[in-house]
Design a protein around this motif. Sequence first.
Motif, PDB file in Angstrom:
ATOM      1  N   ILE A  77       0.837  -1.204   0.000  1.00  0.00           N
ATOM      2  CA  ILE A  77       0.000   0.000   0.000  1.00  0.00           C
ATOM      3  C   ILE A  77       0.872   1.255   0.000  1.00  0.00           C
ATOM      4  O   ILE A  77       0.589   2.229  -0.685  1.00  0.00           O
ATOM      5  CB  ILE A  77      -0.955  -0.026   1.215  1.00  0.00           C
TER       6      ILE A  77
ATOM      7  N   GLY B 220       4.985   2.649  -0.434  1.00  0.00           N
ATOM      8  CA  GLY B 220       6.285   2.249  -0.964  1.00  0.00           C
ATOM      9  C   GLY B 220       6.191   1.779  -2.402  1.00  0.00           C
ATOM     10  O   GLY B 220       5.365   2.272  -3.173  1.00  0.00           O
ATOM     11  N   ASP B 221       6.996   0.802  -2.741  1.00  0.00           N
ATOM     12  CA  ASP B 221       7.159   0.400  -4.145  1.00  0.00           C
ATOM     13  C   ASP B 221       5.868  -0.037  -4.813  1.00  0.00           C
ATOM     14  O   ASP B 221       5.619   0.254  -5.976  1.00  0.00           O
ATOM     15  CB  ASP B 221       8.174  -0.746  -4.234  1.00  0.00           C
TER      16      ASP B 221
ATOM     17  N   ALA C 166       2.845   0.834  -4.370  1.00  0.00           N
ATOM     18  CA  ALA C 166       1.703   1.726  -4.231  1.00  0.00           C
ATOM     19  C   ALA C 166       1.000   2.033  -5.553  1.00  0.00           C
ATOM     20  O   ALA C 166      -0.207   2.232  -5.581  1.00  0.00           O
ATOM     21  CB  ALA C 166       2.135   3.025  -3.564  1.00  0.00           C
ATOM     22  N   PHE C 167       1.738   2.072  -6.662  1.00  0.00           N
ATOM     23  CA  PHE C 167       1.107   2.487  -7.913  1.00  0.00           C
ATOM     24  C   PHE C 167       0.699   1.311  -8.788  1.00  0.00           C
ATOM     25  O   PHE C 167       0.257   1.492  -9.908  1.00  0.00           O
ATOM     26  CB  PHE C 167       2.038   3.426  -8.684  1.00  0.00           C
TER      27      PHE C 167
END
Lengths: 404, 277, 412
Positions: B41, B43-44, B46-47
């Motif tokens: 959710i 950091g890395d 998230a997208f």
Amino acid sequence: MKKAGWQPLWFILPTLLFIAVFSIWPIIQSFTYTFFDYQLNNQQKSGLYLSDRYNFDLFNETQTYVKLFMSEDRPHVTAEADRARIDGVLKQVDAANQQFKGKVKIQKISSAEEKQLSALDGRVTSVVQQINSKYKTPNGKNLAQVIKGYKESFIKSNFIGFRGYAQALTDPRLGNALWKTTLFTVVSVFIEFVLGLFLAMIMNKAIRGQGFIRTTSLIPWAIPTAVAALMWSYLYDGSSGIVANFFEKIGLVGNSSDLLLSAGGAMVSTIIADVWKTTPYMAILLLAGLQNIPESIYEAADIDGANKWQRFFRVTLPMLKPAILVALLFRTLDAFRVFDLIYVLTNGGPGGATESLSLYAYKTMFGQTNFGYGSVIVMLMFVCVAIIAVIFVKVLGTNLMDKN
Amino acid sequence: MKKTKLRTHWLGAALIVVFLFGMIFPFFWILITSFKPDGEIFGDGAFRIFAQHPTLNAYYEVLFNKNILTSVRNSLIVATTTTVYIIVIATFTAYAISRFRFPGKNLLLGLILAVSMFPQMIVVGPVYNMFLNLHLTNSFAVVLPYSTITLPIAVWILVTHFNQIPIALEESAKIDGASPLQILYKIVFPLAAPGVFTTAIIVFIAAWNEFLLTITLNSDSAYHTVPVAISFLRTQFQILWSEVSAATVIVTIPTLVIVLLFQKKIVSGLTSGGVKE
Amino acid sequence: MSKKWLSILAALTLATALLAGCGQNSSGSGSSAPAKKVVLKFAAQADSTPATKALIKAYNAQSKKYKVVWTQMTNDSAQMHDQLLTSLSSGSSEYDIISMDVVWAGEFAGGGYLQPLDSQLVKSSLTKDQFNQGSMISGNYQGKQYTLPFFPDVGLLYFRKDIVSSADAAKLTSGQYTYQDLGKLAAKYAGQKGTKYGLVYQSKQYEGLTVNLTEFSKSYKDTKTGLQTMHQFTTAKWAPNNLLNYTEAETATSFTQGASVFARNWPYQYGMIKTGGNGIKLKTGQVGIAPLPNGGSVGGWLLGINKNSKNAAGAWDFIKYVSGKSGQKILSTKGGYLPGYNALLKDQSVLKSNPLLSMPGFQKALATTIARPVSPKYNKVSDTIQIAAHKYLSSGTGLDSAVKTIQTAAGK
């Protein structure tokens, strides 16, 4: 219109009752607070006192402490004379306890009693000072603090009349909050109105996928505001927020983390979230109005050869006036009170750039426990909103009252 | 002529699509987030649109350990009760304002409007004291003070709608010997259906979303409503984002169903009413 | 006037009885207590660990006279504060025992909502130095002790043992270093082993900023240097660009996902790493603990008695139990909380269940705590500090006026 004797009273009585108990009564209380220096974190001000009083609870507490600490410290005092001083003052404390036995809470006292209590204060204070100057006892420092309770037991009237209002008029933070609130209200309500009207007209049209459009466009409104605000704080997150990231990509902000950290960015962000959340509400209100416009009027306009725009401006808008009035009025009142969204997203920051009046009032009342001044802010807020409401009703409202 | 019409048609459709996309996207993203494990959710991850390790853990947690369904039930009870009683009393008042002439009518409308201008935070304290003295805390009596947030708008919307209903019908009913109550419930109320249902949705959602009063008056978790229950999905230092997302998705479903039902009524009011002159 | 109100209220009660009839009958959580025991209401925040529940169960099992019922409050501490304030200021006896954040004690005591505990302490032959010092100071207002610790908390420096050299680690653990040293270390190690950032800490405009500034400025003894250092860190190459929006949550995510070498956070972060899962990429073996350069702020929660409680004796009995040896042991072993009862810091079962307690860096941190100002106007003080500090940190201008505002607010 009918003229009916007592009948209307029965019709409006339930509403009056509810409003009296759950709205007017609390408002009157708040209004009373504005005339007092009413602060919950200070025992001398945590009530509404028109005249001087005495706090026997605090007095009893102080007496107990003086006895406790002095008896504990007595063995540490070496000189016989000083011990005698302590014994003497403890006797006086006991005598005072006897005299005021059974007195509790906050009461009025006679001027003789007042003198007596002041004298006791003076006596205890001087002994404590003498002992503390000579010895380092375990409770010496605490005792010096505790005896402040004697003076604090005297409660002066905290009635301040209109001084709270006077203070508000020169309060720059209030001015800033008023300006930010107005800005937020005007911009967000305007955008919501345009988009809401657009949405209502879509909803009112028989086009394919209508059910889907209606359902999806109402989602934002169905999400509780407190939750929606949390959601947006995630979407705006400087490192992991998709919306903040998108704004950075399209160049709206130089850096996604600046979104909530710059004054402009924070304001725009809260407005976007508010528009998203309440456009459906606006649309629902306007939709109901649109549906009240009889088809026959449009047909008549068509016969007159009106084009689409003429139809919109000459028929739809005027016929929609009552619905628009209600929608704008209540949305404006809501937006002017904006709280949850800003509280969660920016908490008024950066540096007060998004502090609304509600937030300022909240911070004053619950944060600083200053209910007196907090209530003043609320009352001034009321005056502002009332002015707005009057303008709306004057501009748009004539046919609301005069129909029939 | 035909060509431009087609173009505007497409332009309009595109506009609608973009608009709807904007409306739906934040919720869509929460839906996506609800399937992500906590580590993706922030950091890395998230997208990412699809989680690398999708999980239903958050749903399991809120449904079975955090009892979100109890709060949905409470919210339904509270919101429905509020809607029913507010509609009843608001209808009476709005009818009186719309149809009778009596002194102080505008004053009354102004008063009703004025009380809705105050922020809720000043209502909470006095109402809390009142509820304590009457031993009403921790009960569904919380719906009573909900009147302060719903009654004003309900009365105002209904007044505008009642005003638009032609008075002629009532006059003839009156000649037939109908009492004002009968007129209200047999003629005005059905005719104003779109307005009544709009009011009902608005009251319902307002009650559904209310937070401050209910958390203050009902501290017992047996009475927590949806917004309160969601505010509990956090630890001292962190918000449990995956659980908040899952709970948001779950609690949005019942409101959408209800909104849809009411919606149908609003729109059907248009066609079935049959009194548009 | 009063007659009119009475009649209104009577009408309302009737209406309510009709409306709420079903709800009230079916509730009964807590009303089913055995008739003999006196019920005490305990207002405390929800607990993600099983500790509070176990604690209350244990108390109820051993007490013949009282039964404690826990009213769970939200972990949104501002909301909890408002709820408590509304309840206490109304003179209600709804709650007998109250759990409060360390910074609320001054306000609640100043308002006269709490009962002082000194006489009770004496009667129970307890002394103040048996409890965590920082917590006791936070609950001491005008010389009177109003609270005992529920559980203390202290700010710590977390570092990556697998990145930082053992010489640097030893220096950190000893506490013999300055913030400037820390900044240099952050620059030195940032980027190694997949890290992105050097040091992360809390500097969003909220209570956490006050906490951090208290540490950076040596309890406001040197506010100017503290602010300058914070600004220097904010703009440093090794800092995340949204450091000014960091709370504990962002800090923990960054550190536990292996993105930063150093982090300032509370002890709970160690528990997170120990539990694992949820995207946490570190193992406890990679994590070192050190005291902060100027000492760590005291946080945590306190217990007090509502002045209007009708069962003050019972409330004291419960507090005595919770803050005493047996209660603190349950909290510590079942929930990983720091014990507020000092003797437990040497208790084998406690030390075993919480490895943090036997780490030298942690012990050093416990010995060098600093407190935020105790004031009935704490919220206003903190609010002023946050606004002034955040304004300076985000713009980099107006240092002198920020220092002046903050110094005045902190009363230095």
